[in-house]
Design an enzyme around this catalytic site. Structure first.
Site, PDB file in Angstrom:
ATOM      1  CD  GLU A 128     -30.081   8.520  13.051  1.00  0.00           C
ATOM      2  OE1 GLU A 128     -29.433   7.766  12.299  1.00  0.00           O
ATOM      3  OE2 GLU A 128     -31.230   8.905  12.803  1.00  0.00           O
ATOM      4  CG  HIS A 130     -41.027   5.790  16.718  1.00  0.00           C
ATOM      5  ND1 HIS A 130     -40.706   4.718  15.934  1.00  0.00           N
ATOM      6  CD2 HIS A 130     -40.914   6.886  15.910  1.00  0.00           C
ATOM      7  CE1 HIS A 130     -40.437   5.132  14.696  1.00  0.00           C
ATOM      8  NE2 HIS A 130     -40.552   6.434  14.655  1.00  0.00           N
TER       9      HIS A 130
HETATM   10  C1  LIG Z   1     -32.022   5.508  11.930  1.00  0.00           C
HETATM   11  C2  LIG Z   1     -33.274   6.303  11.861  1.00  0.00           C
HETATM   12  N1  LIG Z   1     -33.221   7.633  11.982  1.00  0.00           N
HETATM   13  C3  LIG Z   1     -34.333   8.373  11.916  1.00  0.00           C
HETATM   14  C4  LIG Z   1     -35.548   7.789  11.728  1.00  0.00           C
HETATM   15  C5  LIG Z   1     -36.816   8.639  11.622  1.00  0.00           C
HETATM   16  N2  LIG Z   1     -37.247   8.607  10.230  1.00  0.00           N
HETATM   17  C6  LIG Z   1     -38.173   7.733   9.804  1.00  0.00           C
HETATM   18  S1  LIG Z   1     -38.340   7.765   8.163  1.00  0.00           S
HETATM   19  C7  LIG Z   1     -37.207   8.978   7.983  1.00  0.00           C
HETATM   20  C8  LIG Z   1     -36.868   9.495   6.625  1.00  0.00           C
HETATM   21  C9  LIG Z   1     -36.507   8.387   5.719  1.00  0.00           C
HETATM   22  O1  LIG Z   1     -36.239   8.900   4.458  1.00  0.00           O
HETATM   23  P1  LIG Z   1     -35.982   7.933   3.241  1.00  0.00           P
HETATM   24  O2  LIG Z   1     -34.865   7.011   3.567  1.00  0.00           O
HETATM   25  O3  LIG Z   1     -35.835   8.771   2.052  1.00  0.00           O
HETATM   26  O4  LIG Z   1     -37.289   7.048   3.157  1.00  0.00           O
HETATM   27  P2  LIG Z   1     -38.768   7.545   2.868  1.00  0.00           P
HETATM   28  O5  LIG Z   1     -39.332   8.001   4.168  1.00  0.00           O
HETATM   29  O6  LIG Z   1     -38.696   8.635   1.878  1.00  0.00           O
HETATM   30  O7  LIG Z   1     -39.467   6.341   2.350  1.00  0.00           O
HETATM   31  C10 LIG Z   1     -36.694   9.347   9.216  1.00  0.00           C
HETATM   32  C11 LIG Z   1     -35.694  10.403   9.430  1.00  0.00           C
HETATM   33  C12 LIG Z   1     -35.572   6.388  11.628  1.00  0.00           C
HETATM   34  N3  LIG Z   1     -36.707   5.718  11.451  1.00  0.00           N
HETATM   35  N4  LIG Z   1     -34.429   5.683  11.684  1.00  0.00           N
END
Ligand SMILES: Cc1ncc(C[n+]2csc(CCOP(=O)(O)OP(=O)(O)O)c2C)c(N)n1
Ligand SMILES: Cc1ncc(C[n+]2csc(CCOP(=O)(O)OP(=O)(O)O)c2C)c(N)n1
Ligand SMILES: [Mg+2]
Ligand SMILES: [Mg+2]
Lengths: 328, 326, 326, 328
Positions: free
Chosen positions: C60, C129
């Site tokens: 971000e 959220h």
């Molecule tokens: C700082 C932040 N940005 C965006 C989100 C929204 N979000 C939740 S999970 C996710 C993707 C996460 O990907 P990864 O780190 O690969 O974990 P996975 O979901 O594959 O377990 C996003 C963008 C969040 N929770 N926190």
């Protein structure tokens, strides 16, 4: 080395000017005519060398210690003084209009470099964003995020870590356990290279290669230029509190200016006359810049309202209307 | 008992807290050998050792985040951000984690940390070295925010902050660091939590301030006294939560209020104070509440900084307006 | 002209802006193929191509920072933060750079970017959220902050935000994304900058709201009408700067004001509104200004969330108190 | 492999329980009895394997997809449901009292892991902080900062990237150009290793080695465990919008549970009877957990005021006193 003697003389002169400017700025600060100032003493080869590898249409994103690069790119010394003297107009430089101003927060300009490089890429312009920061900055998340984005988008950007071994009182060994700062590139999937940052020709050559690569659509790179912060962190710092004078003394042996001078003398391209001529020339140019600086009329206080927004909000217009300079 | 400056008082409070409680540790950029760029942590490394005082890499988000981890483990980290202008990267950790750990785990894990930072303008420093971001923290449930305005209050408020079991953002006015000294007994006595200080009693008007503008408010009160106006001066000290009781008691009595803040006017803590007064003592107000603050412009560089920040002149003008003597 | 939901209206505005101005680009996490987790950017990738719409890595701070760089180069980036609860890491870039670039360079470089994010509670979503961080931005000189409260206003405000030459934080109430639809002409007409909307005229009382609570205020006004109370409903729409003129005009006339906000009460934008009214129309106030807001507690998880957020019941109670009918 | 057959059966059972729990949670969500839920389908070997390498006194800092690890560590399934059901008490688990709750913001718990590890180091306790996050998280500045600090301070921490190839709709190839995510370790000067995260024995073994190293004062490490997110990102997501069903189908060949089962069968340690017995047992345990979950009395609304501060501020006490649950 690929540099011609003339080019080397140019680099030498620029480094000397940077150092002379630097000394003058410190003197001005000591006598109350300038704000806190960050000297680049001892690391001129990095800042000047990187700028020398750039084209005018490239964009520089400097750290606060890069007057060497900024002056090379065409920032007027009087503008630089204006900046350090606490006047915003110092960053409205006439020269490289698209170059970024100094980033006071360490490392947060690295994402801007990615953004600028993305702009070039989207417009298919053969231009490169060049971002300079320190060894300390490599610990910042902003730098890691920016490197990663530049890497995955193959942006035309060159990131240069000026590793002067210190971030205020923190030596680079306590900043990171990375083998070299060039290894930070691994995390972003871009080439990383450590070079002797006191060898100005090598800096130019390495930066030129990285710039060519970027310009050519082959993506970003990271250069770690090893040098040394010979001075205090800023005029507000006293480095003897935390580092050995002996260490500093030893480092003088690596002084990039003395090295370059030796090389020019060896090449038969430099001597006493040239040196004295140059010093006099620089001193005069600096004096003139100081005069222009001193002669710059103050900004009318009310202008403090005028650059926060293009469209002055009503509430701010009200504050502006009620403003009385004599209230300060 | 020796006269100490504010920065010395802060140093004294840190040493005291560390001596009293082995869980107190100090971390931040250049807090070790260098003793902090303002010397607030000077001597702590020598006295308490490298297990209690550590320089961090240059990474503000992680400084706060590491403190959250330490605090969850029962330490009482006092983390320094070198200037409050570099505290913004730490906001995420403070808002998303420090402020919520207790609630998130129903008290299983807590966050007894302090995030200190030099704060405010008036020292003609470079860009981002004169910020007043207190309102950003004062809006966040789960945080406390304190600002001292004298050596003694610095000492006692910092002790209160360190001993509080929840996260406290402690913002120290750089312009007061060495502005004067006073005797401060190193007796370990903390200021009461969440309580404002009435620094000068008065009857006609309440001047509310905190941090760097408090001395300005006191000077203005002195000057107003010469004009026959009796001004009460309240140093809020805690901006989150606010000591509404003290505010109400004072303004209900004086009927007039001038709030002075260094931060930009709109959305500053002054707004919350004014709003509370308008809610609680509307019928006692003999004049509109005045706010004296930095203008809603980007804070100028040193050359024009003083033109944007509140001044004694502007405070006096507001006070006179409130008194109907404009 | 078809009836569209708010999220469709946002999509329509984005498409319109992109079609009109080749400098407008959209970036953020999952804004491309996925079309954004709420589908606000759906179809833009197909229509405008990968040079105008790009998924970013999960970062971000860099999303905002990259937008600053693009903007300095003359682009008009519209960057999405997936939820406003993850906007905190972008605060540093917004405060330290986006908001200052024009001032810092005396207009040489500027920052015509928009930072969009779904905002607010009411959808029973996971922790972080349902945040309402608008006050953090509304305090920052150099930023604009806007929140829509209907499909049409979303369309027009977003166009205004994108066309404005300065950075705008655009917070979209998730609870209204699909709460209803209305006809919105895709005529490219932007809402006026910095201007509130009087959504319902009234004489006895002014209800001030923005974003997700606006429909609640309208419903409350309806209900109050049944009780013989004529409530004017003002949707602030812009929280930075505030449309003081509209506020003053309304409250000077009605003499009573209830402010509804989803954010925690203390230090929210409602405080600034109340403070301004107390400054400007104190003598017209027939009752204390009421604020209805989330309590100053960490916003609960979904089970108790509704107990913390403002409700129509609380709004009505405040309105009745203001009318002396408590 | 160093694992005994019994140990392998334990891992197998834990993975199966995780998957069954996961399926139940999705079903509960679909019927409105749970909030948005993040399934760990297909990547159970990473979460379970890492937890299995830990000692009880270590501290786990999980991502939101690590119920596998959390259940192994002693979190009750009913507690987990409570959490996903939107009740804070779900993170007040009775089991591993010092373990961290789920971090909703991606990657921001990595600095906490450094802090926890620092606490261990300062107290000279032979304990390790274990932090799990996804491939997407490796792009976050917080993770880079945390790794760097852990590296330079040689903290007893193990960072595990569960590379399930996707961050919502972003495949890892568009997340970073790093050769592997294990290379992120280079930037921090710690060892980084990529392993097959669908091989639970390998996960345990690798994690155990990293933990031993950390416990032994040799500093942190980074493990990249390659696996695959077989399900949607969460119950709020529809992965068919952005990825090929065919890709998902192919990945089923790597399913860690089927692989482990095959291995156990090959070893003669598992058969139809055991499988059926286990499934029945798990189903019953899950049913009981769902019952406990459903039977958990609601938190009185007024408690929303009670955990923001230890010392309730006067202004909040006032709000609490005026609070009326029927106003919601
Ligand atoms: C700082 C932040 N940005 C965006 C989100 C929204 N979000 C939740 S999970 C996710 C993707 C996460 O990907 P990864 O780190 O690969 O974990 P996975 O979901 O594959 O377990 C996003 C963008 C969040 N929770 N926190
Ligand atoms: C984000 C941020 N944190 C802290 C500071 C205060 N500060 C200014 S320079 C500096 C050290 C920078 O070290 P390095 O990156 O090595 O650059 P150098 O000073 O050596 O040129 C610090 C901590 C700052 N300007 N920005
Ligand atoms: Mg350095
Ligand atoms: Mg992933």
């Amino acid at each position: 080395m690929a540099q011609s003697t003339d080019a080397l003389i140019g680099l030498y002169r620029a480094m000397c000017l940077t150092r002379a400017f630097d000394a003058k700025a410190i003197a001005l600060q000591r006598t109350g005519r300038l704000g806190t100032f960050a000297s680049s003493l001892g690391q001129e080869a990095v800042s000047v060398g990187v700028a020398a590898a750039m084209r005018p249409e490239d964009v520089l994103l400097p750290s606060f210690r890069d007057h060497g690069a900024m002056l090379w790119r065409g920032v007027d010394m009087a503008e630089s003084l204006l900046y350090w003297g606490g006047d915003e107009r110092g960053s409205d430089f006439a020269g490289p209009r698209q170059d970024f101003p100094v980033s006071v927060p360490v490392g947060t300009h690295a994402p801007h470099a990615a953004g600028v490089a993305l702009a070039f890429k989207l417009r298919r312009e053969p231009r490169v964003a060049v971002c300079l920061f320190g060894d300390g900055a490599t610990s910042k998340g902003d730098v890691a995020e920016a490197l990663n984005i530049a890497g995955v988008w193959r942006l035309p950007a060159v990131f240069v870590v000026c590793n002067n071994r210190w971030a205020i009182s923190t030596p680079v060994e306590r900043q990171t356990a990375a083998e070299t700062l060039a290894r930070k590139a691994d995390a972003a999937g871009m080439p990383g290279e450590r070079i002797d940052g006191n060898d100005v020709e090598l800096v130019v050559e390495t930066a030129a290669r990285a710039l060519a690569r970027a310009r050519d659509g082959q993506g970003p790179s990271l250069i770690e230029a090893l040098t040394y912060r010979m001075g205090d962190h800023t005029t507000a710092d006293d480095a003897r509190r935390y580092r050995d004078d002996a260490e500093v003394s030893r480092q003088w042996a690596q002084d990039p200016i003395a090295r370059t001078r030796r090389r020019l003398v060896d090449l038969g391209a430099w001597g006493k006359a040239q040196e004295e001529g140059m010093l006099a020339e620089h001193a005069a140019a600096i004096e003139r810049a100081v005069e222009r600086y001193a002669a710059t009329p103050a900004q009318p206080p009310v202008t403090l309202f005028d650059y926060t927004y293009a469209n002055l909000p009503a509430e701010l217009a009200e504050q502006r209307a009620a403003f009385r300079p004599e209230d300060a | 008992m020796a006269a100490v400056t504010m920065v010395q008082a802060i140093n004294m409070a840190l040493a005291r807290a560390m001596a009293e409680d082995p869980q107190v540790v100090v971390l931040g950029e250049d807090v070790g050998r260098d003793g902090g760029v303002f010397r607030a942590t000077e001597g702590l490394l020598d006295r308490f050792g490298a297990d209690r005082v550590f320089d961090t890499p240059l990474a503000e988000a992680a400084i706060a985040g590491v403190a959250v981890g330490l605090a969850a483990q029962g330490f009482r980290p006092v983390a320094e951000i070198q200037f409050s202008g570099f505290i913004y990267p730490a906001l995420d950790q403070m808002i998303s984690h420090a402020a919520r750990m207790r609630n998130r785990t129903r008290g299983r894990l807590t966050c007894p940390m302090v995030l200190r930072a030099p704060n405010g303008g008036g020292i003609r420093a470079a860009e981002l070295h004169s910020e007043s971001p207190e309102a950003l923290f004062a809006h966040v449930p789960g945080l406390r925010v304190a600002l001292p305005s004298s050596p003694e209050r610095a000492y006692r408020l910092l002790l209160a902050a360190i001993r509080d079991p929840d996260p406290v953002v402690f913002l120290e006015p750089t312009r007061l660091y060495r502005a004067g000294s006073e005797d401060v007994a190193d007796d370990g006595k903390a200021a009461p939590l969440d309580r404002a200080f009435v620094l000068r009693p008065g009857e006609d008007l309440t001047l509310v301030a905190w941090g760097g503008v408090v001395p300005m408010a006191l000077a203005a009160a002195e000057r107003l006294a010469e004009e026959g106006i009796s001004a009460e001066v309240v140093d809020m000290a805690w901006l989150k939560p606010l000591d509404t009781a003290t505010l109400i008691e004072s303004v209900a009595r004086t009927g007039r209020c001038v709030i002075a803040q260094e931060a930009a006017r709109s959305g500053g803590v002054g707004a919350e104070i004014a709003a509370r007064l308008a809610e609680r003592v509307l019928d006692r107000l003999a004049a509109p509440i005045e706010r004296v603050a930095a203008y809603d412009a980007v804070l100028p560089y040193p050359r024009l900084e003083a033109h944007c920040l509140p001044s004694e002149t502007r405070l006096l003008a507001a006070a006179r307006r409130a008194m109907g003597r404009a």
